[in-house]
Structures are given as structure tokens and as C-alpha cells.
Design an enzyme around this catalytic site. Structure first.
Site, mmCIF file in Angstrom:
data_model
loop_
_atom_site.group_PDB
_atom_site.id
_atom_site.type_symbol
_atom_site.label_atom_id
_atom_site.label_comp_id
_atom_site.label_asym_id
_atom_site.label_seq_id
_atom_site.Cartn_x
_atom_site.Cartn_y
_atom_site.Cartn_z
ATOM 1 N N ARG A 24 0.856 -1.199 0.000
ATOM 2 C CA ARG A 24 0.000 0.000 0.000
ATOM 3 C C ARG A 24 0.895 1.253 0.000
ATOM 4 O O ARG A 24 1.077 1.897 -1.021
ATOM 5 C CB ARG A 24 -0.945 -0.020 1.214
ATOM 6 C CG ARG A 24 -2.147 0.890 1.072
ATOM 7 C CD ARG A 24 -1.861 2.350 1.311
ATOM 8 N NE ARG A 24 -1.433 2.608 2.697
ATOM 9 C CZ ARG A 24 -0.934 3.774 3.090
ATOM 10 N NH1 ARG A 24 -0.769 4.771 2.236
ATOM 11 N NH2 ARG A 24 -0.537 3.941 4.339
ATOM 12 N N ASP A 25 1.495 1.572 1.113
ATOM 13 C CA ASP A 25 2.308 2.800 1.181
ATOM 14 C C ASP A 25 3.511 2.693 0.247
ATOM 15 O O ASP A 25 3.931 3.678 -0.363
ATOM 16 C CB ASP A 25 2.791 3.013 2.624
ATOM 17 C CG ASP A 25 3.010 4.483 2.960
ATOM 18 O OD1 ASP A 25 2.915 5.326 2.061
ATOM 19 O OD2 ASP A 25 3.296 4.781 4.137
ATOM 20 N N CYS A 253 4.253 9.317 0.528
ATOM 21 C CA CYS A 253 2.947 9.858 0.150
ATOM 22 C C CYS A 253 3.083 10.661 -1.138
ATOM 23 O O CYS A 253 3.893 11.581 -1.214
ATOM 24 C CB CYS A 253 2.413 10.742 1.269
ATOM 25 S SG CYS A 253 0.892 11.579 0.828
HETATM 26 N N1 COA Z 1 -13.052 4.768 -4.501
HETATM 27 C C1 COA Z 1 -13.226 4.901 -5.840
HETATM 28 N N2 COA Z 1 -13.554 6.042 -6.439
HETATM 29 C C2 COA Z 1 -13.745 7.116 -5.653
HETATM 30 C C3 COA Z 1 -13.606 7.056 -4.268
HETATM 31 C C4 COA Z 1 -13.218 5.820 -3.689
HETATM 32 N N3 COA Z 1 -13.035 5.685 -2.385
HETATM 33 N N4 COA Z 1 -13.840 8.279 -3.762
HETATM 34 C C5 COA Z 1 -14.131 9.074 -4.798
HETATM 35 N N5 COA Z 1 -14.070 8.374 -5.945
HETATM 36 C C6 COA Z 1 -14.266 8.839 -7.311
HETATM 37 C C7 COA Z 1 -15.592 9.521 -7.507
HETATM 38 O O1 COA Z 1 -16.579 8.582 -7.850
HETATM 39 C C8 COA Z 1 -15.262 10.445 -8.652
HETATM 40 O O2 COA Z 1 -15.236 9.712 -9.853
HETATM 41 P P1 COA Z 1 -15.698 10.370 -11.232
HETATM 42 O O3 COA Z 1 -14.764 11.514 -11.479
HETATM 43 O O4 COA Z 1 -15.559 9.271 -12.222
HETATM 44 O O5 COA Z 1 -17.113 10.803 -10.992
HETATM 45 C C9 COA Z 1 -13.851 10.872 -8.362
HETATM 46 O O6 COA Z 1 -13.284 9.823 -7.574
HETATM 47 C C10 COA Z 1 -13.777 12.170 -7.604
HETATM 48 O O7 COA Z 1 -14.645 12.077 -6.491
HETATM 49 P P2 COA Z 1 -14.740 13.178 -5.352
HETATM 50 O O8 COA Z 1 -15.773 12.793 -4.370
HETATM 51 O O9 COA Z 1 -14.861 14.542 -6.013
HETATM 52 O O10 COA Z 1 -13.418 13.008 -4.630
HETATM 53 P P3 COA Z 1 -12.102 13.820 -4.776
HETATM 54 O O11 COA Z 1 -11.713 14.004 -6.186
HETATM 55 O O12 COA Z 1 -12.233 15.007 -3.917
HETATM 56 O O13 COA Z 1 -11.090 12.753 -4.128
HETATM 57 C C11 COA Z 1 -10.381 11.148 -2.549
HETATM 58 C C12 COA Z 1 -11.175 12.414 -2.787
HETATM 59 C C13 COA Z 1 -10.015 11.061 -1.090
HETATM 60 C C14 COA Z 1 -11.229 9.956 -2.920
HETATM 61 C C15 COA Z 1 -9.151 11.156 -3.445
HETATM 62 O O14 COA Z 1 -8.468 12.363 -3.291
HETATM 63 C C16 COA Z 1 -8.216 10.028 -3.114
HETATM 64 O O15 COA Z 1 -8.511 8.848 -3.322
HETATM 65 N N6 COA Z 1 -7.031 10.359 -2.630
HETATM 66 C C17 COA Z 1 -6.003 9.395 -2.331
HETATM 67 C C18 COA Z 1 -5.513 9.605 -0.937
HETATM 68 C C19 COA Z 1 -4.421 8.626 -0.619
HETATM 69 O O16 COA Z 1 -4.595 7.418 -0.653
HETATM 70 N N7 COA Z 1 -3.245 9.165 -0.305
HETATM 71 C C20 COA Z 1 -2.110 8.390 0.033
HETATM 72 C C21 COA Z 1 -2.267 7.664 1.321
HETATM 73 S S1 COA Z 1 -2.167 8.654 2.766
HETATM 74 ZN ZN ZN Z 2 3.535 6.596 5.120
#
Ligand code: COA
Ligand code: ZN
Length: 321
Positions: A24-25, A253
Site C-alpha cells: 500500500r504505502d 505519500c
Molecule cells: N473509490 C473509488 N472512487 C472514488 C472514491 C473511492 N473511495 N472516492 C471518490 N471516488 C471517485 C468519484 O466517484 C469520482 O469519480 P468520477 O470523477 O468518475 O465521478 C472521483 O473519484 C472524484 O470524487 P470526489 O468525491 O470529487 O473526490 P475527490 O476528487 O475530492 O477525491 C479522494 C477524494 C479522497 C477519494 C481522493 O483524493 C483520493 O482517493 N485520494 C487518495 C488519498 C491517498 O490514498 N493518499 C495516500 C495515502 S495517505
Molecule cells: Zn507513510
């Protein structure tokens, strides 16, 4: 255990619970997609090593973290080993719903102690993330799935933020209190970009263990500035017995400027075992996996013990001319 070492650890607190986060990370920061088959094979091999927990994948947006877009397939295909907990990272309710379909043992919810890092990583203000995660906790508590699932919360940037700098301990304390009140099983204090130093780690761990002794505390360090194992030592001396680490020291990250690898699992496990702690992990099984990882990710890794061997590996006397 190294028979020559001075054992600082006493039963029953000599047991270390180690959580392997490489898939994952570790993988989330890699640019070239790692095939689902390879992920499953690595997780299955890690399962045989004796870890307490493996953070398998994350149920995030595929646009945000394309590397982990095969989360469902990976979770369905791995072989579960009794005694190993399989955890998945979840950023929102959508992620929790997807994850619960795959029967993980634990949901690891994530938010940042820093407003800027939270906005960069999760595209939400902290108060929105907090509300979202509390919704997920309620969802899990009410859903009562057939397969019981525990909730852990990983707090990023506990020891400092690469955008804002110092993070006041009071911010961490407030967030912790909220999740304690919500009834989560565990909290992971994350040094997301390797800003923590041992004196600070000791202060934060002393507070955490004293204020909330019933909580399952885990420490998550990155070795960005070479302080990773020193921080593990400070935490373990403070009484912490749960750590995250990544095979080969892979990780970072994608939304934290300058982030580099997690502490290297095999180096941390080797150190803790040499000190007399019982990690449950077999280094003879783990080191071949660490040595194979550079081929899988296509670049060299920072781990030391995979290159040098364990301290018990003695060498023949060099031939005299
Ligand atoms: N799984 C799958 N798709 C997801 C989702 C999830 N958990 N959460 C949101 N989405 C999809 C939405 O359906 C949307 O899809 P579309 O563009 O096809 O309609 C798109 O992602 C954007 O959704 P939105 O609610 O506007 O979310 P966002 O763009 O603000 O993103 C997160 C929010 C948190 C989901 C996104 O930023 C993310 O996954 N970040 C990763 C964080 C991470 O893992 N960081 C490293 C570890 S610390
Ligand atoms: Zn970390």
C-alpha cells in the site's frame, strides 16, 4: 534472537506487532504499474513470514492512486493466513463500502493533522475529513458485517507538515480524543515525511500511552532524513509495541513534497530482534523477498540488512597471501 545481545525486553511486553505496508504505502508512490498477479504473489509470500498485520491495498479513487486500482481483485485473490490481519486503507464512505465487500479484518481510515496536507492529499478540509471518517466509523458499527471488522485511524503529519511546518501537539490530542470517543480500536501516529526526531517521538508516545492506555497505538515512520530507526528506538523505549514498515524501505505519500520511503521493515525487525523483542517475523523467509523487490519495482532500494545479511551471518577468514 541474537544470543549475544543484551535483552532489554521482558515478557509479556517483548511482543512486537509489525504491520507490513509495502503493497500500500510502498507501491502507491511507484510510477510503473505493478501487475495484480505480482501484488498477490508478494502478499501471499509476506503472509508466510509471520507478520501480525499486512496493509494490503487502499480503496481510493483510481484517478488519485492508479497503482491501487485493482484493490478488489487483490483482496479477493490473496490467500489469508490465520493469525495475520489483513487491513486496507480507506479515505471516505465510498471506499469503506467497496472495502467491506472484500471482508478485510481492519479498515485503516486516514486523515491529516495538517490542514494543508489534508487538502493536498484528500482534497478536503480537516473538518470535512473528520466528519467523513466519523460517518465511516458509524457505518461500520451499524453495518455489523458477518465478517467482523476493526477500525484503525492513521493520522498523517503528527510530527510536522512539509507545507506548514510544526504541528501543535494540541491538534493531535484533539483529533485523538474525537476518535477515542468514537470507539475506534487503534490509532496510528504517522511521521509522513520524516520530520520526527527521537526526543519528540518520546514526548508524543509518553503522552499517548499515558492518556489512552487502552488504545492500540501504532507508530509509522518514514526515513526521509535518516532518523527512522532512531525514532523506532525512542518509541519502543517509551512502551510502543506496534509499528508500520515497508519491505526494502519503499514508500512515500504522493501528495507530500519530498516524501521518501517508510522505515525498512527488515532493518527495523532485525534491530528489534537483536534487542530481544519477539516480532514473530522470520528474517530467513523475509530477506529473499526484500532481495527480489528491486527487480519487481525496477530500481534499487535503501534497505541495509538485505545487502549485508543479519549479524549472525559470519564470514570466512580472508585468505592470507
Ligand atoms: N473509490 C473509488 N472512487 C472514488 C472514491 C473511492 N473511495 N472516492 C471518490 N471516488 C471517485 C468519484 O466517484 C469520482 O469519480 P468520477 O470523477 O468518475 O465521478 C472521483 O473519484 C472524484 O470524487 P470526489 O468525491 O470529487 O473526490 P475527490 O476528487 O475530492 O477525491 C479522494 C477524494 C479522497 C477519494 C481522493 O483524493 C483520493 O482517493 N485520494 C487518495 C488519498 C491517498 O490514498 N493518499 C495516500 C495515502 S495517505
Ligand atoms: Zn507513510
Amino acid at each position: 534472537m541474537n544470543p549475544h545481545s543484551v535483552s532489554v525486553a521482558q515478557e509479556p511486553s517483548s511482543r512486537i506487532h509489525f504491520n507490513e505496508v509495502v503493497t500500500r504505502d510502498g507501491f502507491q508512490n511507484e510510477s510503473v504499474f505493478i501487475e495484480t498477479d505480482d501484488k498477490v504473489a508478494l502478499i501471499d509470500a509476506l503472509s508466510a513470514c509471520g507478520y501480525a498485520k499486512i496493509e494490503v491495498t487502499s480503496f481510493t479513487s483510481a484517478k488519485a492512486i492508479p497503482m491501487l486500482r485493482d484493490a478488489e481483485a487483490v483482496m479477493h485473490r490473496i490467500r489469508r493466513v490465520a493469525g495475520v490481519e489483513y487491513s486496507v486503507l480507506v479515505p471516505n464512505v465510498r471506499g469503506a463500502e467497496r472495502a467491506l465487500e472484500c471482508r478485510p479484518d481492519e479498515l485503516n481510515l486516514v486523515m491529516s493533522c495538517s490542514e494543508s496536507h489534508n487538502l493536498a492529499n484528500l482534497r478536503m478540509a480537516r473538518h470535512q475529513s473528520l466528519q467523513t471518517l466519523l460517518d465511516v466509523v458509524r457505518h461500520v458499527q451499524q453495518a455489523k458485517p458477518l465478517h467482523p471488522v476493526a477500525v484503525n485511524v492513521s493520522l498523517s503529519c503528527v510530527f510536522g507538515c512539509p507545507i506548514e511546518g510544526a504541528v501543535p501537539l494540541s491538534v493531535v490530542q484533539q483529533l485523538v480524543q474525537t476518535f477515542v470517543d468514537a470507539g475506534v480500536r487503534g490509532i496510528t501516529l504517522c511521521d509522513t515525511t520524516g520530520m520526527a526526531h527521537p526526543a519528540q517521538v518520546q514526548q508524543v508516545c509518553d503522552w499517548a500511552l499515558q492518556a489512552h492506555p487502552q488504545m492500540q497505538w501504532t507508530l509509522h515512520f518514514h526515513n526521509t532524513r535518516g532518523m527512522g530507526l532512531a525514532n523506532v528506538l525512542a518509541a519502543v523505549q517509551s512502551g510502543v509495541r506496534r509499528f508500520d514498515g515497508s519491505l526494502g524501505g519503499l514508500g512515500g505519500c504522493p501528495y507530500a513534497p519530498g516524501a521518501t520511503g517508510n522505515i525498512c521493515s527488515e532493518d527495523a525487525l532485525h534491530m528489534l530482534q537483536a534487542m530481544g523483542f519477539d516480532t514473530g517475523v522470520s528474517l530467513p523467509l523475509l530477506l529473499p523477498l526484500a532481495r527480489a523487490l528491486p527487480d519487481l519495482v525496477g530500481h534499487a532500494l535503501s534497505g541495509q540488512v538485505a545487502k549485508a545479511g543479519v549479524t549472525e551471518d559470519l564470514h570466512p577468514m580472508p585468505c592470507q597471501p
